[in-house]
Each structure stands twice: as C-alpha cells, then as structure tokens.
Motif scaffolding. Structure first.
Motif, short mmCIF file in Angstrom:
data_model
loop_
_atom_site.label_atom_id
_atom_site.label_comp_id
_atom_site.label_asym_id
_atom_site.label_seq_id
_atom_site.Cartn_x
_atom_site.Cartn_y
_atom_site.Cartn_z
N LEU B 147 0.83 -1.20 0.00
CA LEU B 147 0.00 0.00 0.00
C LEU B 147 0.87 1.25 0.00
O LEU B 147 0.58 2.22 -0.72
CB LEU B 147 -0.92 0.00 1.23
N VAL B 148 1.94 1.24 0.79
CA VAL B 148 2.81 2.42 0.86
C VAL B 148 3.56 2.61 -0.47
O VAL B 148 3.57 3.71 -1.03
CB VAL B 148 3.82 2.30 2.03
N ALA B 149 4.17 1.54 -0.97
CA ALA B 149 4.99 1.66 -2.18
C ALA B 149 4.14 2.07 -3.38
O ALA B 149 4.49 3.00 -4.13
CB ALA B 149 5.71 0.34 -2.46
N MET B 150 3.01 1.42 -3.56
CA MET B 150 2.16 1.76 -4.72
C MET B 150 1.44 3.09 -4.51
O MET B 150 1.26 3.86 -5.44
CB MET B 150 1.15 0.65 -4.99
N HIS B 182 -8.49 12.06 -3.16
CA HIS B 182 -9.62 11.93 -4.09
C HIS B 182 -9.16 12.02 -5.55
O HIS B 182 -9.57 11.24 -6.40
CB HIS B 182 -10.65 13.02 -3.79
N GLU B 183 -8.26 12.97 -5.81
CA GLU B 183 -7.79 13.16 -7.18
C GLU B 183 -6.92 11.98 -7.64
O GLU B 183 -6.77 11.74 -8.82
CB GLU B 183 -6.97 14.45 -7.28
N THR B 184 -6.34 11.27 -6.68
CA THR B 184 -5.44 10.16 -7.01
C THR B 184 -6.15 8.83 -6.83
O THR B 184 -5.51 7.78 -6.72
CB THR B 184 -4.19 10.22 -6.09
N ARG B 185 -7.46 8.85 -6.81
CA ARG B 185 -8.21 7.66 -6.40
C ARG B 185 -7.97 6.45 -7.31
O ARG B 185 -8.00 5.32 -6.84
CB ARG B 185 -9.70 7.96 -6.29
N PHE B 186 -7.68 6.68 -8.59
CA PHE B 186 -7.47 5.53 -9.49
C PHE B 186 -6.19 4.78 -9.10
O PHE B 186 -6.20 3.57 -8.94
CB PHE B 186 -7.40 5.99 -10.94
N GLY B 187 -5.12 5.55 -8.92
CA GLY B 187 -3.85 4.93 -8.53
C GLY B 187 -3.92 4.30 -7.15
O GLY B 187 -3.38 3.22 -6.92
N LEU B 188 -4.63 4.98 -6.24
CA LEU B 188 -4.70 4.46 -4.88
C LEU B 188 -5.59 3.22 -4.81
O LEU B 188 -5.32 2.30 -4.02
CB LEU B 188 -5.22 5.55 -3.92
N THR B 189 -6.65 3.19 -5.63
CA THR B 189 -7.47 1.99 -5.66
C THR B 189 -6.66 0.82 -6.19
O THR B 189 -6.78 -0.31 -5.70
CB THR B 189 -8.72 2.20 -6.54
N ALA B 190 -5.82 1.10 -7.17
CA ALA B 190 -4.95 0.04 -7.70
C ALA B 190 -4.04 -0.49 -6.59
O ALA B 190 -3.81 -1.71 -6.50
CB ALA B 190 -4.11 0.58 -8.85
N ALA B 191 -3.56 0.42 -5.74
CA ALA B 191 -2.71 -0.02 -4.61
C ALA B 191 -3.51 -0.91 -3.66
O ALA B 191 -3.02 -1.95 -3.21
CB ALA B 191 -2.17 1.20 -3.87
#
Lengths: 244, 265
Positions: B147-150, B182-191
């Motif tokens: 979670l941290v790295a991604m 919120h703006e990074t939600r796509f990348g964070l969901t991938a994580a």
C-alpha cells in the motif's frame, strides 16, 4: 479608490530567498494596498513565480518579516496561515480538479462553510458576469487552455481574497479570451482586491496598472514606475544588481 | 474406502453434503474425482448453491483480508503521502526500505508473529495465536509495504499544483490531503487491489498464526494447502478458481466505484 484604502494591508520586509548557492530574491521590501494592480515583470527565472508563491504562503523564504494587523511578524507558521487565508495564488497553468466547472468553483466556497443555496447563487452570478455560464456543467477535462485559465480566475475571484497573485494569467489565451481575462483582472482591482500579476511581457495596455515591479537577472532588483500609479505603493526600492 | 473419495473437498464438506441432502451423489463424486473439470464444476456448484462449509471458508478469507486492508490503509496512505510530499531526512532510505519490504516472504512474517504471539513470546498474554485477529495482523504487515509503495508511486506522480491549489483556495492541510487522495483515487485503488491480492492468496502467515482450524481460521489458501498435502490437486485448483471468481466480483465492484463520484470532497 477612497482615502481609506491607502493604508497598506500587508508590508513585506527584507525578503530573501535562495536555492542552493543561487540567490533568487534579496532584501525585498514592498507594501500592498487594497486596490493596487501591480505588474511584476522580469525575464524567465528572474524569481517572479517565487515571489508570488512566497506572498501566497505556499513557499517559505530564507528570511522575511511581515507587517499586518498593525504589527510585525516573522514569516512563521502563523504568518503562512494568515497569507493562505487571505491570498489566492493562480498558477501559470492552473490546476482544475477532476470535476465539473461548477464543483471547481464551489471548492473554495465549500471550505468557507457557505450553504448550498448561497454557493449556487454566487457561482451563477460569477459565471454570468464572466460569460462562462455555458461551461457550468462541463467537466474540467473538456475545457480549452484559455477556458481553464478563466475558470481558475473565477474560482479565485469568487473568494474575494485580500490579495490575488496571478502568474502569467493570460499567457494561454487567444485575443478575445485575453480581453475578457484582463477585464476580469480590472474588475478584481475595482472590487478592492490587491492584484499582483506577473508577466515577462510588459505590454498590458488594457490593464489599469497602478505600479510596475521589475525583477532582474534572477536576483533582486525592483524598478519603480511611480508615474503609473495614482497611489504608488512601493515603499522600498532596491537597485542592487547581482555581481556576475 | 468410500471416505477416501471424499477427500476432494475440505474435510467438513462431505458431511454437510449428506446432511443437507445435496443432489450431488457420492458415487458421482467418486467417479469424477480425478478430473479437474469435474472438480471445478463441483466447487462452482457448491459455491452457487450456498454450501455452508465452502461459504464459511470464503467468509473467513474475505473477512480477514478485508479487515487487514481496511486497518492498514489509513496509516499506509498517510505514509505514502508523507513520502511523496514532505522532504525529511531519511526519506530516500524509507522509500527503499518499503520497496524492499515488498519481498518479505509471508512465511517469515508468520514465523516472526508466531514467535511473538506464542505463549512464551513477549505478546503471549494477548492470547491471539490461532485466531482470526492474529491472521489479520499478519496480513496487515504483508499488505502495508504494498500500500505504501504503490500509494507513494501514485501520489508522487500527481502534480504539486494540486496540493497548492487546494491550500490556496482555503483548504486546511487535512482537507487538502483528502482532496489529493480523491484526485489520485485511481492509482490508490490500484494499490488497495494489489495489497488485497497479495493477502487474500497468501498461505504462509495465515497457516502459521491461524493454524488452519476448520470454521475458525481456515481460509481458501490454507484449505488449498490442505488439499494439496492430501494429494487432491484438482480440488486445490477448484478452490483457487473460486478465489479468482470472488476476486473478480470484488474488483468489478471497485472499478464501478472508481468511475463514480465527480464531486471533490
């Protein structure tokens, strides 16, 4: 402008900023009055953006003192918070959130705790005044560069900050948009907002500029143009140029 | 022996099939037991007919792994944000350490946790060994570095103007942080999906600290391990298929959430 507005809202003293060994701003002092429209010019890398970011509280300088509310303060966490609350900085290429134009403009109003109805009315009025009403429900990704810039200006203007810091605000605009953009900047000044506008191009004939600051060769030099200003606001002029 | 043919499913299933008078005939099971396709068909049949034993195992798998991701995510997001946005001494080293931690074998985490939680271990008094809570802790440790790295990679790629724009429009740092998330939600969901994927399928830690106790700490991967140890490879694969199907359902749900929500928080 009335005589009441002559008192500076903010005075900046002895601002210095360097990046590594390179001195970017040195010993700058200036005062900012409500309704000032200041044109900040200088070559690329002269430090225009740096000065604006420091004034907006986004970038801490090496040293500076601020005078507001009748007393001097160091440029500390409290002063940065004061600057963030009372200024608005617009990037050269503004960032619009991944949302509609309406939600973008509503962002700052929501942070101020306004009710939904009030927010809707204010945004409607602001968009009408700037001929951008047709964009209200458009997603920010669907806007042209010029439209993005104007929406970002409206988003900042609607918050009525004490000081508006615009970094090359009309750089991406075509002629008609540019005219509308400059008109909005004049409008801000007439609303009593102090505006500092950076540009590498000193030709802004349509703007009601009250003074002109010039940064030279990446370091600090301010050129005063008192003849521009009905109420000239610069309190300190520093002509020290950097040694080569 | 008739019971030998029933080892194709985790130990309690045959009993439940009988008790519930399932239409699956024991003779059919015996005759088809060696074929992967039939085992898969049976597993899917049990899945879609709501077989309690299978669904208990699935429930334990998802309850443990979802709890682990949900508990680990807030702290991991803050860590990822600090690494991406704040300059502090040791930042590069911290990034390297988190990237290195991606390679920790699950069994090493399990073994370490086992030693800590066992009765003679420093945390033995908590009596967590062989409980779902212990499995959750193990899985949290496993998914945290991912979670941290991604999350860091996603946040590092964002434009700094985003953070500054939120602040200059009057957001508090916490609100600006939420806006960045919120703006990074796509990348964070991938994580989150990658972190979940890592732990839903891990055996080592769950086996060590969970103990593979039926109806208590047996999840899909430990059930697969059990079947494999019994030589029932086809059944292990069938259970893997069930895991994949359920992960697909979860990811479909997540991607539908990703596509919604235009309003900035």
């Amino acid at each position: 402008m009335t005589e009441m507005t002559l008192d500076p809202w903010l005075t900046l003293w002895k601002l210095s900023f360097s990046r590594g060994d390179r001195i970017i701003l040195r010993d700058i002092s200036l005062s900012i009055r409500p309704g000032d429209l200041t044109l900040l010019t200088g070559h690329n890398g002269a430090g225009k953006t740096t000065l604006l970011r420091i004034l907006s509280g986004l970038l801490p300088p090496d040293y500076a003192e601020l005078e507001y509310h009748g007393s001097k303060h160091p440029y500390d966490r409290q002063s940065r918070s004061f600057l963030r609350r009372n200024t608005c900085y617009l990037h050269q290429q503004p960032y619009l959130f991944d949302a509609t134009v309406f939600d973008n403009i509503a962002y700052g109003l929501r942070r101020r705790g306004l009710c939904k109805q009030d927010i809707t009315e204010r945004i409607k009025t602001a968009l009408q005044a700037t001929d951008l009403e047709y964009l209200a429900q458009r997603h920010s990704h669907q806007l042209s560069g010029g439209e993005q810039q104007r929406v970002a200006m409206v988003r900042a203007w609607i918050l009525s900050p004490q000081l508006m810091l615009l970094d090359e605000p009309v750089a991406n605009m075509d002629k008609p948009s540019r005219r509308k953009g400059l008109s909005l900047i004049n409008h801000m000044r007439r609303d009593g907002i102090a505006v500092i506008l950076s540009s590498h191009d000193p030709q802004h004939g349509e703007l009601e500029i009250t003074r002109h600051l010039h940064l030279y060769q990446g370091s600090m030099a301010i050129k005063e143009q008192q003849e521009l200003a009905p109420n000239p606001g610069i309190v300190t002029v520093n002509h020290r140029f950097p040694s080569p | 022996m008739p019971t030998e043919g029933l080892t194709w499913v985790p130990s309690s299933w045959p009993v439940i099939i009988c008790l519930h008078q399932s239409p699956v005939k024991l003779e059919e099971l015996e005759s088809d037991v060696d074929t992967l396709s039939e085992a898969s068909r049976q597993a899917l049949y049990l899945l879609f007919t709501g077989d309690p034993a299978l669904w208990t195992i699935i429930g334990i798998s998802f309850a443990v792994s979802l709890r682990a991701v949900i508990f680990a995510a807030p702290a991991a997001l803050v860590c990822a944000f600090l690494l991406a946005y704040i300059q502090f001494p040791g930042r590069r080293l911290a990034i390297t350490l988190f990237n290195t931690a991606l390679s920790i074998p699950a069994v090493v985490v399990g073994l370490t946790l086992y030693m800590l939680l066992s009765r003679v271990g420093p945390l033995g008094d908590l009596k967590l060994l062989f409980t779902q809570d212990a499995m959750v802790i193990g899985q949290m440790i496993l998914c945290f570095p991912i979670l941290v790295a991604m999350g860091h990679a996603a946040l590092q790629a964002t434009d700094r103007r985003l953070w500054e724009t939120a602040l200059t429009l009057g957001a508090t740092p916490i609100r600006a942080f939420l806006t960045v998330i919120h703006e990074t939600r796509f990348g964070l969901t991938a994580a989150l999906v990658a972190g979940f994927g890592r732990i839903i399928a891990e055996v080592g830690s769950s086996m060590m600290v969970g103990g593979n106790i039926l109806n208590h700490t047996r999840n899909i991967p430990t059930a697969i391990a059990l079947e494999t140890s019994r030589g029932s490879f086809a059944q292990g694969i069938a259970l893997g298929l069930v895991l994949l199907l359920l992960s697909l359902a979860l990811n479909l749900t997540l991607s539908s959430i990703q596509g919604k929500g235009e309003v900035i928080p």
